[in-house]
Write an enzyme that holds these catalytic residues in place. Sequence first.
Site, PDB file in Angstrom:
ATOM      1  CE  LYS A  88       1.963  13.098 -21.261  1.00 20.95           C
ATOM      2  NZ  LYS A  88       1.645  13.059 -19.809  1.00 20.95           N
ATOM      3  NE  ARG A 108      -6.208  19.350 -18.455  1.00 19.65           N
ATOM      4  CZ  ARG A 108      -5.352  18.458 -18.954  1.00 19.65           C
ATOM      5  NH1 ARG A 108      -4.195  18.862 -19.457  1.00 19.65           N
ATOM      6  NH2 ARG A 108      -5.630  17.183 -18.958  1.00 19.65           N
ATOM      7  NE  ARG A 137      -6.260  13.590 -16.406  1.00 18.32           N
ATOM      8  CZ  ARG A 137      -5.704  14.698 -15.928  1.00 18.32           C
ATOM      9  NH1 ARG A 137      -6.230  15.295 -14.872  1.00 18.32           N
ATOM     10  NH2 ARG A 137      -4.654  15.205 -16.508  1.00 18.32           N
TER      11      ARG A 137
HETATM   12  P1  ADP Z   1       1.658  16.597 -18.628  1.00 20.65           P
HETATM   13  O1  ADP Z   1       1.633  17.340 -19.949  1.00 20.65           O
HETATM   14  O2  ADP Z   1       2.611  15.442 -18.649  1.00 20.65           O
HETATM   15  O3  ADP Z   1       0.299  16.202 -18.129  1.00 20.65           O
HETATM   16  P2  ADP Z   1       2.473  19.193 -17.541  1.00 20.65           P
HETATM   17  O4  ADP Z   1       3.643  19.568 -18.391  1.00 20.65           O
HETATM   18  O5  ADP Z   1       1.201  19.917 -17.777  1.00 20.65           O
HETATM   19  O6  ADP Z   1       2.243  17.585 -17.540  1.00 20.65           O
HETATM   20  O7  ADP Z   1       2.925  19.381 -16.018  1.00 20.65           O
HETATM   21  C1  ADP Z   1       2.021  19.083 -14.951  1.00 20.65           C
HETATM   22  C2  ADP Z   1       2.193  20.105 -13.833  1.00 20.65           C
HETATM   23  O8  ADP Z   1       3.467  19.924 -13.232  1.00 20.65           O
HETATM   24  C3  ADP Z   1       2.149  21.559 -14.303  1.00 20.65           C
HETATM   25  O9  ADP Z   1       1.528  22.307 -13.292  1.00 20.65           O
HETATM   26  C4  ADP Z   1       3.619  21.921 -14.453  1.00 20.65           C
HETATM   27  O10 ADP Z   1       3.844  23.315 -14.284  1.00 20.65           O
HETATM   28  C5  ADP Z   1       4.259  21.115 -13.336  1.00 20.65           C
HETATM   29  N1  ADP Z   1       5.625  20.656 -13.644  1.00 20.65           N
HETATM   30  C6  ADP Z   1       6.138  20.303 -14.845  1.00 20.65           C
HETATM   31  N2  ADP Z   1       7.427  19.911 -14.718  1.00 20.65           N
HETATM   32  C7  ADP Z   1       7.714  19.998 -13.393  1.00 20.65           C
HETATM   33  C8  ADP Z   1       8.886  19.742 -12.611  1.00 20.65           C
HETATM   34  N3  ADP Z   1      10.009  19.289 -13.165  1.00 20.65           N
HETATM   35  N4  ADP Z   1       8.816  19.946 -11.274  1.00 20.65           N
HETATM   36  C9  ADP Z   1       7.667  20.390 -10.692  1.00 20.65           C
HETATM   37  N5  ADP Z   1       6.543  20.656 -11.372  1.00 20.65           N
HETATM   38  C10 ADP Z   1       6.555  20.464 -12.714  1.00 20.65           C
HETATM   39  P1  AMP Z   2      -3.970  15.344 -21.695  1.00 22.44           P
HETATM   40  O1  AMP Z   2      -4.057  16.789 -22.043  1.00 22.44           O
HETATM   41  O2  AMP Z   2      -2.935  14.618 -22.505  1.00 22.44           O
HETATM   42  O3  AMP Z   2      -3.821  15.107 -20.216  1.00 22.44           O
HETATM   43  O4  AMP Z   2      -5.365  14.687 -22.129  1.00 22.44           O
HETATM   44  C1  AMP Z   2      -6.576  15.112 -21.538  1.00 22.44           C
HETATM   45  C2  AMP Z   2      -7.688  14.118 -21.858  1.00 22.44           C
HETATM   46  O5  AMP Z   2      -7.909  14.072 -23.279  1.00 22.44           O
HETATM   47  C3  AMP Z   2      -7.415  12.670 -21.461  1.00 22.44           C
HETATM   48  O6  AMP Z   2      -7.711  12.389 -20.108  1.00 22.44           O
HETATM   49  C4  AMP Z   2      -8.369  11.919 -22.417  1.00 22.44           C
HETATM   50  O7  AMP Z   2      -9.711  12.011 -22.001  1.00 22.44           O
HETATM   51  C5  AMP Z   2      -8.234  12.754 -23.711  1.00 22.44           C
HETATM   52  N1  AMP Z   2      -7.116  12.261 -24.556  1.00 22.44           N
HETATM   53  C6  AMP Z   2      -5.978  12.933 -24.900  1.00 22.44           C
HETATM   54  N2  AMP Z   2      -5.198  12.161 -25.665  1.00 22.44           N
HETATM   55  C7  AMP Z   2      -5.836  10.987 -25.809  1.00 22.44           C
HETATM   56  C8  AMP Z   2      -5.519   9.751 -26.458  1.00 22.44           C
HETATM   57  N3  AMP Z   2      -4.373   9.586 -27.133  1.00 22.44           N
HETATM   58  N4  AMP Z   2      -6.418   8.742 -26.372  1.00 22.44           N
HETATM   59  C9  AMP Z   2      -7.577   8.886 -25.723  1.00 22.44           C
HETATM   60  N5  AMP Z   2      -7.930   9.986 -25.062  1.00 22.44           N
HETATM   61  C10 AMP Z   2      -7.071  11.047 -25.106  1.00 22.44           C
END
Ligand code: ADP
Ligand code: AMP
Length: 212
Positions: A13, A159, A170
């Site tokens: 995302k 993180r 999660r």
């Molecule tokens: P989210 O915001 O949904 O938690 P991220 O955008 O941070 O996910 O992506 C999670 C991990 O996967 C990151 O390390 C990112 O670089 C990697 N990633 C994102 N898109 C792809 C893809 N299409 N193929 C492989 N790895 C990806």
């Molecule tokens: P993310 O960066 O989206 O993976 O979010 C990291 C962490 O932030 C999550 O695991 C939750 O602890 C908190 N968080 C982010 N967005 C929300 C939401 N909409 N509702 C509740 N917790 C959230």
Amino acid sequence: MNIVLFGPPGAGKGTQAIKLSGHYNIPHISTGDILRANVRDGTELGREAKVFMDVGKLVPDEVLIGIIKSRLLGPDCSPGFLLDGYPRTIPQADALTGILEEIGKPLDVVLNIDVPDEKLVTRLSGRRMCQCGASFHVEFNSPKQDGICDACGGELYQRDDDKEEAIIQRLEVYSTQTQPLIDYYGKIGIMVTIDGIGDIDDIFADICKALE
Ligand code: ADP
Ligand code: AMP
């Protein structure tokens, strides 16, 4: 365009949101980024949220609803917005509907990035983040210079919730509390599912095609 980017942790995302935000010139609103900034700044909200975030649990709905309401009132949201990481529960989705009705900006689409669980653990455990919100992967999306953000030159970090125990929690939280929203938005008829496996640029092209 008023968009929600939906999907499990690690679906991509944030990666796609940064590209979409630039392409459509709408703000990327990541509740995770907002909470992490508060943790870094040591605010009261950050201290409250950290307890939940570190163990992979959701921060209480009322906290998130307050954050999102004030953020959507920002003048930069007038051409549209891209929500990433919100809503994550049915009460959050209901609150969003109410807020958007109040400000006269209904959602156009919920983009569901679909990635199976077995890929998510590898993605999350190899993720490296920058404070600017950009995310990289040690293997699949490595920065040009080791440990340095391509976008802003900041130092990359892992993180706290990208450690195995929190990842498992999660994914569990996603399946019990967030996944029901697929039905919720499916019934309204505004959810489009995108295959999140493959090259990052190809997925971006698929998303743009779906939006057009
Ligand atoms: P989210 O915001 O949904 O938690 P991220 O955008 O941070 O996910 O992506 C999670 C991990 O996967 C990151 O390390 C990112 O670089 C990697 N990633 C994102 N898109 C792809 C893809 N299409 N193929 C492989 N790895 C990806
Ligand atoms: P993310 O960066 O989206 O993976 O979010 C990291 C962490 O932030 C999550 O695991 C939750 O602890 C908190 N968080 C982010 N967005 C929300 C939401 N909409 N509702 C509740 N917790 C959230």
